[in-house]
Design a protein around this motif. Structure first.
Motif, PDB file in Angstrom:
ATOM      1  N   CYS A 249       0.847  -1.214   0.000  1.00 29.48           N
ATOM      2  CA  CYS A 249       0.000   0.000   0.000  1.00 29.48           C
ATOM      3  C   CYS A 249       0.877   1.256   0.000  1.00 29.48           C
ATOM      4  O   CYS A 249       0.587   2.211  -0.734  1.00 29.48           O
TER       5      CYS A 249
ATOM      6  N   TYR B 100       1.095   3.992  -3.060  1.00 24.85           N
ATOM      7  CA  TYR B 100       0.915   5.440  -2.859  1.00 24.85           C
ATOM      8  C   TYR B 100       2.103   6.220  -3.451  1.00 24.85           C
ATOM      9  O   TYR B 100       1.910   7.177  -4.199  1.00 24.85           O
TER      10      TYR B 100
ATOM     11  N   GLU C  57       1.829   8.625  -6.728  1.00 29.02           N
ATOM     12  CA  GLU C  57       2.139  10.054  -6.559  1.00 29.02           C
ATOM     13  C   GLU C  57       3.263  10.512  -7.500  1.00 29.02           C
ATOM     14  O   GLU C  57       3.364  11.688  -7.801  1.00 29.02           O
TER      15      GLU C  57
ATOM     16  N   GLY D 230      -2.891  -1.536  -6.686  1.00 26.01           N
ATOM     17  CA  GLY D 230      -3.289  -0.487  -5.734  1.00 26.01           C
ATOM     18  C   GLY D 230      -3.050   0.915  -6.281  1.00 26.01           C
ATOM     19  O   GLY D 230      -3.860   1.819  -6.045  1.00 26.01           O
ATOM     20  N   SER D 231      -1.958   1.098  -7.011  1.00 24.97           N
ATOM     21  CA  SER D 231      -1.649   2.430  -7.540  1.00 24.97           C
ATOM     22  C   SER D 231      -2.724   2.880  -8.534  1.00 24.97           C
ATOM     23  O   SER D 231      -3.121   4.041  -8.546  1.00 24.97           O
TER      24      SER D 231
ATOM     25  N   TYR E 108      -5.789   3.851  -6.538  1.00 26.43           N
ATOM     26  CA  TYR E 108      -5.534   5.125  -5.858  1.00 26.43           C
ATOM     27  C   TYR E 108      -5.675   6.300  -6.841  1.00 26.43           C
ATOM     28  O   TYR E 108      -6.327   7.297  -6.541  1.00 26.43           O
TER      29      TYR E 108
ATOM     30  N   ASN F 196      -8.508   9.007  -6.370  1.00 23.40           N
ATOM     31  CA  ASN F 196      -7.955  10.323  -6.047  1.00 23.40           C
ATOM     32  C   ASN F 196      -8.332  11.375  -7.084  1.00 23.40           C
ATOM     33  O   ASN F 196      -8.527  12.551  -6.738  1.00 23.40           O
TER      34      ASN F 196
END
Lengths: 264, 120
Positions: free
Chosen positions: A45, A49, A53, A119-120, A123, A127
């Motif tokens: 996780c 992230y 990002e 997960g990315s 996200y 987001n």
């Protein structure tokens, strides 16, 4: 928007849930506790992230093919870890105790990598809605529903495997992990084709008329066995070659096991 | 006899590896000649929504995302999938494609972000 969120999140979570449930079903045999899985998931996780990002700058590397390079490297890593795990996984407690530390690494590293990969995307998707004026509620609810369905399928597979005898469970896990590993390897090749690292040839076959990748079954098969309606020749070679390599490793390990009087 | 067969196998292997390596290098050296086609994402729509590319030719697709939010360019028919971050651009290589239509869509906004590549 609700349905789109469910589909996107379900697709990503399902791939990770399938892998984790398979690995978790043999964890006790290798003395691996849930805390180890929790650590791998947490690292995954954090990695997801950080990756998400920084995806803007990563994507611009290597003449705008940085994303393909990083993703295909992760896929290759998953193949290697899962392949080696399958080769060394044996129904022999003593042998497994000896390899305990290595088996832990081979089991938990792909978990962390697949969580980073899938997960990315989740996200970035969720987001992006927080950056606009569009309603966030359907996306959040859809994501919760999608991840709940994915996790439920994972739990179902986990308990179904636990209800099987150890021999059948090990055989199922070995076959399923080999197929997942080769599917991931084929995806790595597809990414290298997309980045023009490998020379592109026309697809080997086209089965989209019979089973479209967009259909529910097509998407399910993609998550489970890496089904592609129009694979490139290199993808098929990687898939088949990957399977042969793992099978050869398993046989070699079995041969040395018998030679050293270790049950397989 | 066995040695001959093995030598032949080794030769074939080396030849094929060199062929793959050469073709990969060639594919890089001809980048300048690879046609560049531009597609923009604006308000979760693709512009143009119909992209015409030459058939049987590799094409460099430049996808520019003018939206502030990310979008995932996806096509089952083309076997392509790539996230394009908001206010960024990216490159996706496609083809060589046989003449025909190859739909693509934005996975994050599939209801609006729809397009088709027409190879002719």
């Amino acid at each position: 928007m609700l349905l789109t969120a469910i589909i996107i999140v379900l697709r990503e979570v399902l791939e990770a849930a399938l892998l984790i449930s398979l690995l978790a079903s043999v964890r006790r045999y290798l003395d691996i506790k849930f805390i180890h899985f929790f650590t791998a998931l947490s690292l995954g996780c954090i990695g997801a992230y950080v990756y998400a990002e920084n995806l803007s700058s990563i994507s611009e590397l290597f003449d705008y093919t940085g994303q393909e390079w990083v993703n295909s490297t992760m896929h290759l890593g998953i193949y290697l870890f899962l392949g080696l795990f399958t080769v060394f996984l044996r129904l022999n407690k003593e042998n497994m105790q000896r390899l305990k530390v290595w088996m832990r690494l081979l089991m938990l590293a792909p978990v962390a990598l697949i969580v980073i990969r899938e997960g990315s995307e989740v996200y970035i998707y969720i987001n992006s809605f927080f950056q606009t004026d569009r309603p966030v509620f359907p996306v959040v609810v859809g994501s919760i529903i999608g991840s709940s369905i994915g996790l439920s399928i994972g739990v179902l597979i986990y308990y179904t495997l636990l209800s099987c005898s150890l021999k059948i469970r090990f055989l199922t896990v070995k076959i399923a992990l080999s197929v997942i590993a080769c599917s991931v390897l084929s995806q790595a090749v597809a990414l290298l084709l997309q980045a023009d690292v490998l020379y592109s040839y026309p697809s080997l076959w086209d089965t989209s008329e019979y089973l479209s990748e967009e259909s529910v079954i097509g998407q399910l098969l993609y998550a489970m066995i890496g089904y592609e309606a129009t694979p490139a020749p290199q993808q098929a070679i990687a898939y088949a070659g990957g399977l042969v390599l793992i099978a050869f490793g398993v046989l070699l390990n079995k041969y040395y096991g018998y030679k050293n009087n270790v049950d397989c | 006899m066995n040695i001959n067969i093995n030598m032949n196998l080794v030769y074939q292997l080396v030849k094929n590896v060199l062929k793959i390596v050469t073709l990969s290098i060639v594919s890089h050296t001809v980048i300048a000649k690879t046609p560049l086609v531009e597609v923009r994402i604006k308000d979760h729509l693709f512009f143009p929504s119909e992209v015409i590319v030459p058939a049987d030719t590799k094409v460099k697709l430049l996808v520019i995302n003018d939206d502030t939010t990310a979008e995932e360019f996806e096509s089952y028919e083309l076997n392509r999938e790539k996230i394009i971050m908001g206010n960024r651009k990216s490159i996706i290589f496609i083809g060589p494609l046989k003449a025909g239509k190859y739909p693509f869509f934005g996975e994050f906004y599939p209801k609006t972000a729809q397009g088709v590549i027409i190879a002719q």
